[in-house]
Design an enzyme around this catalytic site. Structure first.
Site, PDB file in Angstrom:
ATOM      1  CD  GLU A  68      -2.859  -1.172   2.390  1.00  0.00           C
ATOM      2  OE1 GLU A  68      -2.882  -0.181   3.148  1.00  0.00           O
ATOM      3  OE2 GLU A  68      -3.605  -2.156   2.506  1.00  0.00           O
ATOM      4  N   PRO A  69       0.311   2.393  -0.292  1.00  0.00           N
ATOM      5  CG  PRO A  69      -0.998   4.091  -1.228  1.00  0.00           C
ATOM      6  CD  PRO A  69      -1.071   2.682  -0.706  1.00  0.00           C
ATOM      7  N   GLY A 104       5.244  -0.873   2.563  1.00  0.00           N
ATOM      8  CA  GLY A 104       5.955  -1.688   1.575  1.00  0.00           C
ATOM      9  C   GLY A 104       6.679  -2.796   2.305  1.00  0.00           C
ATOM     10  CG  ASP A 146       9.233 -17.809   2.363  1.00  0.00           C
ATOM     11  OD1 ASP A 146       9.792 -16.710   2.551  1.00  0.00           O
ATOM     12  OD2 ASP A 146       8.759 -18.503   3.293  1.00  0.00           O
ATOM     13  NE  ARG A 151      36.500  -0.746 -28.616  1.00  0.00           N
ATOM     14  CZ  ARG A 151      36.236   0.304 -29.369  1.00  0.00           C
ATOM     15  NH1 ARG A 151      35.572   0.154 -30.506  1.00  0.00           N
ATOM     16  NH2 ARG A 151      36.622   1.498 -29.005  1.00  0.00           N
ATOM     17  CD  GLN A 180      33.105   1.974 -16.613  1.00  0.00           C
ATOM     18  OE1 GLN A 180      31.994   2.476 -16.498  1.00  0.00           O
ATOM     19  NE2 GLN A 180      34.195   2.689 -16.759  1.00  0.00           N
ATOM     20  N   GLY A 202      31.698   0.547 -22.766  1.00  0.00           N
ATOM     21  CA  GLY A 202      31.937   1.982 -22.970  1.00  0.00           C
ATOM     22  C   GLY A 202      30.711   2.658 -23.583  1.00  0.00           C
ATOM     23  CD  GLU A 244       8.111 -11.616  -6.013  1.00  0.00           C
ATOM     24  OE1 GLU A 244       8.379 -12.647  -5.366  1.00  0.00           O
ATOM     25  OE2 GLU A 244       7.529 -11.618  -7.111  1.00  0.00           O
ATOM     26  CB  THR A 281      14.327  -3.941  -0.022  1.00  0.00           C
ATOM     27  OG1 THR A 281      14.233  -4.168   1.402  1.00  0.00           O
ATOM     28  CG2 THR A 281      13.194  -3.019  -0.468  1.00  0.00           C
TER      29      THR A 281
HETATM   30  N1  CAA Z   1       6.185 -18.045   6.112  1.00  0.00           N
HETATM   31  C1  CAA Z   1       5.097 -18.238   6.934  1.00  0.00           C
HETATM   32  N2  CAA Z   1       4.829 -17.424   7.989  1.00  0.00           N
HETATM   33  C2  CAA Z   1       5.659 -16.391   8.212  1.00  0.00           C
HETATM   34  C3  CAA Z   1       6.794 -16.147   7.413  1.00  0.00           C
HETATM   35  C4  CAA Z   1       7.041 -17.024   6.327  1.00  0.00           C
HETATM   36  N3  CAA Z   1       8.104 -16.864   5.503  1.00  0.00           N
HETATM   37  N4  CAA Z   1       7.426 -15.052   7.870  1.00  0.00           N
HETATM   38  C5  CAA Z   1       6.725 -14.613   8.938  1.00  0.00           C
HETATM   39  N5  CAA Z   1       5.666 -15.441   9.144  1.00  0.00           N
HETATM   40  C6  CAA Z   1       4.677 -15.368  10.229  1.00  0.00           C
HETATM   41  C7  CAA Z   1       5.374 -15.341  11.587  1.00  0.00           C
HETATM   42  O1  CAA Z   1       5.640 -16.644  12.042  1.00  0.00           O
HETATM   43  C8  CAA Z   1       4.366 -14.631  12.450  1.00  0.00           C
HETATM   44  O2  CAA Z   1       3.367 -15.555  12.838  1.00  0.00           O
HETATM   45  P1  CAA Z   1       2.773 -15.559  14.345  1.00  0.00           P
HETATM   46  O3  CAA Z   1       1.924 -14.330  14.437  1.00  0.00           O
HETATM   47  O4  CAA Z   1       1.978 -16.804  14.435  1.00  0.00           O
HETATM   48  O5  CAA Z   1       3.931 -15.520  15.275  1.00  0.00           O
HETATM   49  C9  CAA Z   1       3.709 -13.636  11.478  1.00  0.00           C
HETATM   50  O6  CAA Z   1       3.973 -14.128  10.156  1.00  0.00           O
HETATM   51  C10 CAA Z   1       4.292 -12.253  11.603  1.00  0.00           C
HETATM   52  O7  CAA Z   1       5.685 -12.372  11.405  1.00  0.00           O
HETATM   53  P2  CAA Z   1       6.724 -11.244  11.850  1.00  0.00           P
HETATM   54  O8  CAA Z   1       6.381 -10.769  13.226  1.00  0.00           O
HETATM   55  O9  CAA Z   1       8.092 -11.763  11.591  1.00  0.00           O
HETATM   56  O10 CAA Z   1       6.369 -10.062  10.823  1.00  0.00           O
HETATM   57  P3  CAA Z   1       7.026  -8.648  10.652  1.00  0.00           P
HETATM   58  O11 CAA Z   1       5.963  -7.640  10.688  1.00  0.00           O
HETATM   59  O12 CAA Z   1       8.210  -8.490  11.565  1.00  0.00           O
HETATM   60  O13 CAA Z   1       7.532  -8.706   9.113  1.00  0.00           O
HETATM   61  C11 CAA Z   1       9.011  -9.167   7.305  1.00  0.00           C
HETATM   62  C12 CAA Z   1       8.412  -9.631   8.630  1.00  0.00           C
HETATM   63  C13 CAA Z   1       9.979 -10.271   6.921  1.00  0.00           C
HETATM   64  C14 CAA Z   1       9.720  -7.858   7.412  1.00  0.00           C
HETATM   65  C15 CAA Z   1       7.865  -9.058   6.279  1.00  0.00           C
HETATM   66  O14 CAA Z   1       7.013  -7.974   6.557  1.00  0.00           O
HETATM   67  C16 CAA Z   1       8.367  -8.908   4.851  1.00  0.00           C
HETATM   68  O15 CAA Z   1       8.765  -9.895   4.224  1.00  0.00           O
HETATM   69  N6  CAA Z   1       8.346  -7.681   4.302  1.00  0.00           N
HETATM   70  C17 CAA Z   1       8.609  -7.469   2.881  1.00  0.00           C
HETATM   71  C18 CAA Z   1       7.341  -7.517   2.105  1.00  0.00           C
HETATM   72  C19 CAA Z   1       7.568  -7.779   0.660  1.00  0.00           C
HETATM   73  O16 CAA Z   1       8.381  -8.624   0.270  1.00  0.00           O
HETATM   74  N7  CAA Z   1       6.819  -7.096  -0.172  1.00  0.00           N
HETATM   75  C20 CAA Z   1       6.853  -7.324  -1.569  1.00  0.00           C
HETATM   76  C21 CAA Z   1       5.577  -6.877  -2.187  1.00  0.00           C
HETATM   77  S1  CAA Z   1       4.938  -7.970  -3.388  1.00  0.00           S
HETATM   78  C22 CAA Z   1       5.826  -7.691  -4.772  1.00  0.00           C
HETATM   79  O17 CAA Z   1       6.834  -7.058  -4.785  1.00  0.00           O
HETATM   80  C23 CAA Z   1       5.271  -8.366  -5.961  1.00  0.00           C
HETATM   81  C24 CAA Z   1       5.615  -7.770  -7.238  1.00  0.00           C
HETATM   82  O18 CAA Z   1       5.433  -6.617  -7.494  1.00  0.00           O
HETATM   83  C25 CAA Z   1       6.155  -8.633  -8.285  1.00  0.00           C
END
Ligand code: CAA
Length: 382
Positions: A127-128, A131, A241, A269, A337, A340, A364, A366
């Site tokens: 969302e805005p 991220g 993942d 080259r 690079q 050139g 997906e 950073t």
């Molecule tokens: N698999 C399953 N469950 C998971 C998990 C995983 N890989 N990672 C975390 N969880 C679960 C945790 O176990 C936890 O569960 P409980 O509440 O039962 O304990 C819950 O999720 C919350 O986990 P965290 O407290 O660790 O969450 P967090 O708020 O600290 O965030 C983070 C973790 C890794 C930073 C996560 O927010 C993240 O990956 N952020 C990046 C988001 C992202 O990749 N966005 C990309 C957008 S989509 C895109 O880019 C598509 C496109 O355009 C092509």
């Protein structure tokens, strides 16, 4: 340990390589320049099983394994990264999400259409204002007395948003519960209450359309919930993942294309009376490019292998994406690079590879988020 690929894996790689060479490569410059969505090419990928590689055949997919997916993604990305972005969202984010969490009816109805390339899928998490901090979302789905949900809110940076028929949406159903109050929904974009916003002008992957989407009293039926209510955040994380293996493969494809062009160039080259590839400064760059490329490949294949064995692969997918995306950025930088002025010119694809590589360090998750996932996994600390 066996470093060889199976006959089936090599066959799919060959199919992808042929389409990349005959269909995608010749049109890549056009789509990059115009920013048009390459719908006809995407249909060809779908007809050849490349939009649902790991989807079982009974749901319209190719029924192949994660290693086949890596090999095919690399071939398509080496021809054009934007095509591989569309391919990765359909394969990893959309199909994986529904296959792992959806019910039989959802699999038959939505996965088949996307895996066959008849429709385009998308994944709406960002969302805005959220991220990297993905659970800090505001889009609300409010459950009504009749069991339906009324959805309101905005999502941004939605890959394939301008053309998607179906979208997996993540929305807050219980604001008190944080990450445990998020639910996944299947959205049909032809229904009332769904709106597409402005399309983003982008540095790279220009043919992969990206836009904002908005929900204004969109009504989701109880059967549109994917998985259980409150499980949405975990679904999003586990889907990402798998997605990160796809982006690692995309980065390897871009990097390989830049590397192969560079090898040809340094042999042809000449400067100061000899091929520039015989200068030690060029040789050092070539050696480092090759080591980074192969390191990325080995990490990505390990993550894909773990996934194929049904073993945990979250940290390994993050390592693969981190190393591959940083390798792609470094290799395309060095390739420009070494070339050139020709590297900087639009007459050659080097500048496109350089622009396209950057996104792999951003979407997906950073590079900073990949490091966070890896370090949390290693230390057990939060
Ligand atoms: N698999 C399953 N469950 C998971 C998990 C995983 N890989 N990672 C975390 N969880 C679960 C945790 O176990 C936890 O569960 P409980 O509440 O039962 O304990 C819950 O999720 C919350 O986990 P965290 O407290 O660790 O969450 P967090 O708020 O600290 O965030 C983070 C973790 C890794 C930073 C996560 O927010 C993240 O990956 N952020 C990046 C988001 C992202 O990749 N966005 C990309 C957008 S989509 C895109 O880019 C598509 C496109 O355009 C092509």
């Amino acid at each position: 340990m066996d470093f060889s690929f199976t006959e089936e894996q090599l066959m799919l790689q060959d199919v992808a390589r042929r389409i990349a060479r005959d269909v995608i490569e010749p049109s890549a410059e056009h789509f990059d320049r115009t920013g048009e969505f390459p719908l006809d090419n995407i249909r060809v990928l779908g007809e050849n099983g490349l939009m649902g590689i790991e989807v079982p055949t009974e749901y319209g997919g190719a029924g192949m394994d994660p290693i086949s997916y890596v090999l095919a993604m690399i071939e398509i990305a080496a021809a054009d990264a934007a095509h591989s972005t569309i391919m990765s969202v359909n394969n990893s984010l959309f199909c994986t999400g529904i296959l792992k969490n959806g019910n039989e009816e959802q699999k038959q109805k939505y996965v088949r259409a996307i895996a066959e390339g008849r429709e385009i899928g998308a994944f709406a998490l960002t969302e805005p204002q959220s991220g990297s901090d993905a659970s800090n979302m505001r889009c609300r789905a409010v459950r009504q007395a009749d069991g339906t949900y009324v959805i309101n809110g905005k999502k941004s940076w939605i890959t394939s948003g301008p053309v998607a028929r179906y979208i997996i949406l993540f929305a807050v159903t219980d604001p008190e519960k944080g990450a445990r109050g998020i639910t996944a929904f299947m959205i049909d974009t032809s229904r009332p209450g769904f709106h597409r916003g402005k399309t983003e002008p982008k540095l790279g992957i220009r043919a992969s359309a990206t836009c904002e989407i908005e929900f204004a009293d969109y009504v989701a039926q109880p059967e549109d919930v994917v998985g259980e209510e409150g499980q949405g955040f975990k679904i999003a994380m586990s889907v990402l993942d798998a997605g990160r293996i796809g982006i690692a493969s995309q980065a390897i494809g871009i990097a390989r294309a830049a590397y192969e062009r560079t090898i040809e160039y340094v042999k042809e080259r000449k400067a100061f009376g000899q091929a520039i590839g015989s200068f030690q400064m060029t040789q050092a760059k070539i050696a480092d490019m090759k080591c980074k490329l192969d390191s990325a490949m080995l990490l990505t294949l390990r993550a894909a292998w773990l996934k194929s064995q049904g073993k945990p692969f979250s940290a390994e997918a993050s390592m693969a994406k981190l190393v591959a995306s940083e390798a792609a950025m470094w290799i395309t930088h060095q390739a420009v690079q070494i070339h050139g002025g020709m590297g900087y010119s639009k007459e050659m694809p080097l500048e496109r590879y350089f622009r396209d590589a950057k996104i792999t360090e951003i979407y997906e998750g950073t590079s900073e988020i990949q490091r966070l996932v890896i370090a949390r996994h290693e230390t057990g600390l939060r």
